[in-house]
Design an enzyme around this catalytic site. Structure first.
Site, PDB file in Angstrom:
ATOM      1  CE  LYS A 268     -10.036 -48.025 -16.012  1.00  0.00           C
ATOM      2  NZ  LYS A 268     -10.038 -47.131 -17.193  1.00  0.00           N
ATOM      3  CG  ASP A 287     -13.157 -45.088 -13.216  1.00  0.00           C
ATOM      4  OD1 ASP A 287     -13.893 -45.007 -12.196  1.00  0.00           O
ATOM      5  OD2 ASP A 287     -13.455 -44.535 -14.282  1.00  0.00           O
TER       6      ASP A 287
END
Length: 408
Positions: A268, A287
């Site tokens: 991420k 996320d």
């Protein structure tokens, strides 16, 4: 105190549909901008204090330079080769570049809306969201700090980092501004301990180790070598980045993999850096917010995609790339912004009233009322060793229609 040279306010013609500063600078891309009481945003950027404000038709900008010459954090190869003095007022070029004002955002929103009904429904309340062209090192530091964190705390960490390690640029309205520290300033043995004292926690180790890797174990231009050639540093001509594939262009995938070698960088964070620091528009950071969007609006969260594993992470990115193409990360950022609590008021309409005339004697009012909102905690799996996701609340809405007759 060093004297400052201040340019007059200048302006660029741009409407709110093409750029909304208040949304773009608050949606979790950059963490160093400060807003004054008179709605002026300021940040120490490339050796100056850049100030921005906006009205309905124009973006207004002004720069304050220290009298002493100052080398930018990542000067472009053109500036190095020509020896151009950076203190020359190239602020308009910087504003155009940093705010990424080249693409026609109205056209992009139309393309994304045509491809996706969910985007079409939410985008009208979140126009003007642009992906910034940030310095790659600043993006790397900011998103390492983002692990298990929120925008307010990340901003506080970035301010402390600049205050203790960055060069002082000057003051605006009695506020002191410091630019980003270079990687080499964070390599000393005592930096990690000091950052822990400042409240960085386990991120202190990541920042120190990553600074060492970039300063001492990589070539000086390594980080910028990972950039999308279609989105180069200021002053360099753009070149083609190659064929767009379902998983993104080859250069994006290479940049993503190389970033994963750095301390504190998981998938991420790597995608955040690719999108907002290296210009790879197809990077889709997944996320908790984006995973919730994928569950709620795109039918993820079932079967083989019931939890956020690596396979699911990749599948979400591939889904968005199939919808929006090589700017999928930009389009996803609009939906991400719409999901942030800070902007929730723009979507908080519970009652929609429609008028339908029947015969000649009465009007039927149809109210769609929200009967209940059930918040169910859902715990997500840890993301590949990077961070522990807290439980999120998945909202279920039970709606019913009530018809009321009103005599006319």
């Amino acid at each position: 105190m060093a004297r400052m040279r201040t340019s007059p306010w200048r302006k660029i013609s741009v409407n709110l549909a093409e750029l909304c500063l208040d949304t773009t600078l608050r949606c979790g891309q950059s963490f160093r901008w400060k807003k004054s009481e008179d709605d002026v945003w300021s940040c120490a950027l490339h050796g100056r204090i850049l100030s921005l404000r906006q009205d309905a038709t124009h973006l207004h900008y002004r720069a304050k330079f220290p009298d002493s010459a100052y080398e930018p954090l990542t000067p472009s190869p053109e500036q190095k080769s020509t020896g151009k003095a950076f203190e020359e007022d190239d602020t308009e070029a910087l504003v155009q570049h940093y705010l990424n004002l080249g693409p026609n955002l109205t056209d992009l929103y139309e393309q994304w809306s045509t491809a996706d009904t969910n985007f079409k429904n939410k985008a009208p309340k979140f126009t003007g969201v642009r992906i910034l062209r940030q310095d790659a090192w600043e993006a790397l530091v900011g998103f390492i700090c983002s692990s298990n964190n929120n925008i307010i705390r990340i901003s506080q960490m970035m301010e402390k980092l600049c205050l203790h390690y960055g060069p002082f640029i000057g003051e605006v309205d009695s506020r002191r501004y410091y630019d980003m520290p270079a990687p080499s300033t964070l390599t000393a043995p005592g930096v990690e301990a000091h950052l822990r004292q400042l409240g960085f926690g386990y991120r202190a180790k990541y920042l120190h180790r990553t600074a060492v890797m970039i300063s001492e174990e990589q070539e000086s231009a390594w980080l910028n070598s990972l950039r999308n050639p279609e989105s180069p540093v200021m002053g360099i001509k753009a070149t083609d980045a190659g064929e767009m594939l379902p998983g993104g262009r080859e250069g994006y995938r290479r940049a993503h993999e190389e970033l994963l070698t750095l301390q504190g960088v998981g998938p991420k964070v790597a995608d955040c850096i690719c999108l907002m620091g290296l210009g790879w528009g197809e990077a889709v950071p997944v996320d908790t917010h984006v995973w919730q969007i994928a569950q709620r609006d795109y039918k993820f969260g079932r079967g083989k995609h019931s939890s956020l594993t690596k396979a699911t992470y990749d599948a979400v990115g591939d889904k968005f790339r199939s919808l929006w193409g090589k700017e999928a990360g930009w389009a996803h950022s609009v939906l991400f912004t719409a999901d942030l609590r800070a902007f929730a008021e723009r979507l908080s309409k519970n009652i929609e009233v429609k008028e339908v005339k029947q015969e000649h004697t009465e009007t039927v009012l149809t109210e769609t009322q929200v009967k209940a909102e059930i918040l169910t905690p859902v715990r997500l799996k840890r993301e590949f060793g990077e961070e522990e996701f807290p439980p999120i609340a998945v909202k279920k809405i039970d709606a019913r229609q009530i018809k009321r007759r009103r005599r006319t």
